[in-house]
Enzyme design. Structure first.
Site, PDB file in Angstrom:
ATOM      1  N   LEU A  94      34.074  10.997  77.868  1.00 11.30           N
ATOM      2  CA  LEU A  94      35.000  10.001  78.412  1.00 11.30           C
ATOM      3  C   LEU A  94      36.192   9.733  77.484  1.00 11.30           C
ATOM      4  CD1 LEU A  94      35.358   7.929  80.769  1.00 11.30           C
ATOM      5  CD2 LEU A  94      34.284   6.248  79.260  1.00 11.30           C
ATOM      6  N   ASP A  95      37.415   9.844  78.021  1.00  6.19           N
ATOM      7  CA  ASP A  95      38.651   9.503  77.295  1.00  6.19           C
ATOM      8  C   ASP A  95      38.833  10.312  76.015  1.00  6.19           C
ATOM      9  OD1 ASP A  95      39.114   7.621  79.250  1.00  6.19           O
ATOM     10  OD2 ASP A  95      38.224   5.982  78.110  1.00  6.19           O
ATOM     11  N   ALA A  96      38.227  11.497  75.956  1.00  7.43           N
ATOM     12  CA  ALA A  96      38.298  12.295  74.737  1.00  7.43           C
ATOM     13  C   ALA A  96      38.962  13.650  74.953  1.00  7.43           C
ATOM     14  CB  ALA A  96      36.898  12.486  74.158  1.00  7.43           C
TER      15      ALA A  96
END
Lengths: 284, 284, 284, 284
Positions: free
Chosen positions: A227-229
């Site tokens: 996530l969000d990486a």
């Protein structure tokens, strides 16, 4: 006149630039743009090149074949060739927020974006009138715990039947499935409402308020399983102060989100982004 | 290993990139950096290229000769070749303000700048202690109406005897002579304390205050005969408000001036700037 | 003419502004600056006020007494009063990096900073010549595991004997002791080389490089016991790209660090910062 | 609960803050916001104040009367009082460009703007569908040399019949008449596509391209009789490079224009702007 865009990466090695440019010249191509980058930590060479072919007999398929046999194998190149004539097809996933959608469609209408939008998909009906006013097909695919798998199937069908090249999550607010990520690696663009890696996850403006930062930001990145990486395409920030309430931060953030996301879309659609080891090279 | 930097411009024409890169390869050069730009309004091609030669027998003079006869004449190239081994020599002209001087010398000391500073010259003695503390020769060349010509002669002598490549006016506050400009075309870097072309001339912060602008700026440019109208190398700005007095604007401006000037120096010293028709191409 | 700066915070309540301004007027004070902020989440009122008293008989001590008995107790105010005549005394802690030091001392010399620097302290001798050239006493207090406690004692002695008001860690690179933090709460200013809360801890430029961010930043904050988690005073950022090596990021970051730290120092020295629940209110 | 916003300016003089705040308190008003500014060059005092009155019997008319007789005359105040209940009415003038219009209407729809838009007026029909899709009345008032006076009359009728408070020229592309400017002094907001005062007049992006600037900008200002010389409300800029064609500059500029104009609208609608001697004071 045929124009192609070529993206290459490979282990860094001598004569790679000269070999590629000579190949183009010997096939009557005229290079009109060339840029390159060497990642010295990983020893990887990246190149973006635009080349024009005047001959009316130019065949992209034959070119690809020749390029592969004469050059790509020798240098162990990873490569992609795009015809400048073909606009990429972009699917827009939205939810209830309209600021990114208006920004994208306004640019689309004015001819600023080199792409086609075959459809807009949403888990809610709120933004259908906007899609209608721009004459773009709108699909309502609700997502609940019970219908999750079914919804995913519906999404995949739509993407495939419309030959979608990449997907933009314009504040879609849903976590997309691994299946989708696997089918569209580095081709699902998200907008996150913080200057990543700060404030990963939900409610970043609340976190920013709590931490008392003097700068807020927005980040457009490719979706990966973590996530969000995923690889960051574009970021921008704005100065804020103690006078900003959470509501004010959210409003200011909307201005960042829409500009950053639209810039990322333009970079991707113009084939200016390469990805390697979770980082982007942006040939802007 | 010999490394050269090559800057080229010429009328835009087919195969120029391929020809140059092939020439390098056929002379056992390995291109490690290439970037190009085409000015579509004027139809001019610009290129910056870095190339490495492994042979211990490499001769820059022979290379130049060959490059000229085999390539430059054919394509009517304007070109410059720099050896990466030779640091450019920069003369620093200052007056009474010290913020740019400290900034430049601090970077110089830390090894951030690829250049040599053979001397600092000033029309006043105020900054001599700073030159002393950095162990750089300081020449005091006062300029009055009566001594103007004499001062100019002294400047030219110093510049020539130290083989100066370019001059930096770090808030020098004097108009340099036409003779100097003619001898160092696009090689005298100035810092102007406004976002040119706004507020040309003296006292730009006073003008900015009077106009009530919400942004102030700073501009580094090459000196030409027309005041504050030379090719712009670098600009930056800062937001201000009605609460800023003229004194506050000046203080804020100092932060911009020193960073912008130092960035311009780095670009020039690293041979990343080309100039054509009073505009710069920056290969950063 | 006596001028005071008054900082107040208390539970938000009706008539607080009118009461304070009336108090000033009834004591022949002329308010020349007033600003206030209400934190609606925590229901706290903050005010900054500058007031001039013309009488040659004005006594700060009597004013404080009166203010406390007539106003502060009634409204349960937390307050601080500073005389505009008294410059705060700042101790500078440095290590081996000189860019922040040069920036601060350059401004100090030019009269830009409203403060005194009684001494510079370092765990290394590298920057002593700079302190010398600016004629500021330099104390060498090495810190090793064995001498840690002794060094701390030496620091405290110096701070107390020079009546230091606040401490600036200008890239000091050492973790300061809890004793020091307790003695100077919200009065130790640090510069962290990332846009906090991203990249907490050591080597933030390495982390930024690895994450592939398109923006780097710098954060000045008060030191608290939790590492890099204290109240943020000032932040700024710069755009970067894939072409930046770690070394380039560090160089670019130095420009941010020095400007951000100096801005934070100015805000603190001018009594424009209030801290509440680990967040700052900046009355700029 | 009645809430008012008060804007004051007058010659700077002692006790003005205390007098106003005491007046509010003695009339059972609770000040919830106060900010002030003194222009030291012109010796003018400016203040913005928000005050709440709990009484259900509060009369704005009586308050105005009292304020005038007890305070305004004594201090020779220029003042304006606004009731927080009444949203200002804004007329939108557009031509053919839609980016600012979409941005404003998107915010309007989401409730971000504290104002009403009784109508949109244009000299062309191109943007009527957008007005329709947002359900806002659209008036087509063509302007030709022959019909200029008639068009002006039509504009004035519409503005008056809808009780318009201020006008926004969202890339209206026409010079508005002196009559209009006189009727709406500092109440006609324009967006100029350059960082004024650079590139006054038509085609600023062409001028910016020609000058080779590294930064472009956008300026929102009140219309005065001198072209592009009115008080500046808001400005912002973006970095550009030699790679930007004029078309690219225009595209980048659109992003600035829409955000800057919308910010200016918000400041004006929230009564945060004062104007004095062709400069703004922004109480943000």
């Amino acid at each position: 006149m045929h124009k192609i865009t070529l993206l290459i990466h490979c282990a860094d090695q001598p004569n790679i630039i000269a070999s590629v440019t000579t190949f183009m010249a010997s096939n009557d191509g005229n290079i009109v743009y060339i840029d390159q980058h060497v990642d010295r930590e990983q020893n990887i060479f990246f190149m973006r090149l635009e080349c024009e072919f005047a001959s009316s007999l130019f065949s992209l398929e034959k070119f690809k074949h020749l390029f592969n046999s004469e050059l790509a194998e020798k240098f162990q190149l990873k490569w992609k060739i795009y015809s400048a004539e073909r606009k990429p097809k972009m699917a827009l996933f939205v939810s209830k927020y309209d600021h990114c959608l208006y920004d994208i469609l306004g640019r689309y209408n004015s001819g600023e974006l080199f792409l086609e939008i075959p459809f807009i998909l949403s888990n809610h009906l709120d933004l259908k009138p906007i899609a209608d006013s721009f004459n773009i097909p709108f699909y309502h695919v609700p997502v609940t715990k019970a219908t999750k798998h079914e919804a995913e199937q519906k999404q995949l069908e739509l993407l495939e039947s419309h030959n979608i090249d990449f997907i933009v999550l314009a504040r879609y607010m849903q976590i997309v499935s691994e299946t989708l990520i696997d089918k569209y690696p580095n081709r699902i663009i998200n907008i996150h409402h913080s200057f990543l890696p700060a404030f990963v996850g939900a409610k970043p403006y609340h976190s920013a308020y709590k931490r008392g930062v003097k700068i807020i930001g927005s980040t457009s990145h490719y979706i990966t399983e973590e996530l969000d990486a995923g690889p960051i395409i574009e970021q921008d920030v704005a100065h804020v102060s103690h006078t900003f309430s959470i509501k004010d931060l959210i409003a200011k953030g909307r201005d960042l989100e829409k500009i950053v996301l639209s810039n990322a879309i333009k970079l991707h659609a113009n084939r200016k982004v390469m990805v390697y080891n979770n980082k982007t090279i942006i040939f802007s």
